[in-house]
Write a protein that holds these residues in place. Structure first.
Motif, PDB file in Angstrom:
ATOM      1  N   GLU A  74      34.245   0.142  58.093  1.00  0.00           N
ATOM      2  CA  GLU A  74      33.817   1.071  57.103  1.00  0.00           C
ATOM      3  C   GLU A  74      35.211   2.147  57.229  1.00  0.00           C
ATOM      4  O   GLU A  74      35.438   2.715  58.331  1.00  0.00           O
ATOM      5  N   ILE A  76      36.419   5.773  57.131  1.00  0.00           N
ATOM      6  CA  ILE A  76      35.672   7.045  57.417  1.00  0.00           C
ATOM      7  C   ILE A  76      36.516   8.164  56.886  1.00  0.00           C
ATOM      8  O   ILE A  76      36.113   9.164  56.938  1.00  0.00           O
ATOM      9  N   GLU A  77      37.647   8.125  57.068  1.00  0.00           N
ATOM     10  CA  GLU A  77      38.752   9.043  56.529  1.00  0.00           C
ATOM     11  C   GLU A  77      40.086   8.418  56.049  1.00  0.00           C
ATOM     12  O   GLU A  77      40.433   7.360  56.451  1.00  0.00           O
ATOM     13  N   LYS A 107      35.979   2.745  61.257  1.00  0.00           N
ATOM     14  CA  LYS A 107      34.955   2.574  62.096  1.00  0.00           C
ATOM     15  C   LYS A 107      34.383   0.848  61.967  1.00  0.00           C
ATOM     16  O   LYS A 107      34.293   0.428  60.910  1.00  0.00           O
TER      17      LYS A 107
END
Length: 155
Positions: A74, A76-77, A107
């Motif tokens: 995923e 995340i930034e 992540k």
């Protein structure tokens, strides 16, 4: 380990959304091993499970710094912007100019079920975004601003 068949962009399976891995089993370990062998055999830098007809959120990447295995990755930034050539093992012979984030933080779980965070920039950031897109049924051809034959060196 086994080399799997990489499906092509005309296969509707590549447009499906992959399911999260609920439990890491020996079958997932075998899948990771087979995906890595398949990616290296095809001389790619990344491979997502949907590309071998498995709708699981599993990715392998190697941009020349060693194998990275991601389960349920995923983003995340994201930060910055890069525009550059991109290809895909499921779209042979075609390159496209694609805009991506310059840096990403992802992540994921490793093969032992441990959560980790990986940060990438440049080619690694591009590969992470490209392979995670596969898990959501998105191909680089959906994002490309221009297309080229692989033999065209005017990128």
């Amino acid at each position: 380990m086994a080399i799997r068949v990489i499906i092509k962009d005309t296969d509707p399976l590549l447009r499906e959304i992959s399911k999260p891995v609920k439990e890491i089993t020996p079958r997932i370990h075998k899948l990771l091993d087979d995906m890595a062998e398949t990616m290296y055999d095809a001389e790619g830098v990344g491979l997502a499970a949907p590309q071998i007809s498995i709708l699981k959120r599993v990715v392998v990447i190697d941009v020349g710094e060693g194998l990275i295995e991601l389960i349920n990755p995923e983003i995340i930034e994201k930060d910055g912007e890069q525009v550059g050539p991109e290809g895909c093992l499921s779209v042979p012979g075609v390159l496209g100019r694609v805009k991506r984030a310059e840096r990403v933080k992802v992540k994921a779980l490793d093969r032992n079920g441990q959560e980790f965070v990986i940060e990438g920039e440049g080619l690694l950031a591009r590969a992470l975004q490209h392979e995670i897109d596969h898990l959501d049924g998105i191909l680089f051809t959906d994002l490309a601003e221009e297309y080229y034959d692989r033999d065209d060196m005017n990128m």
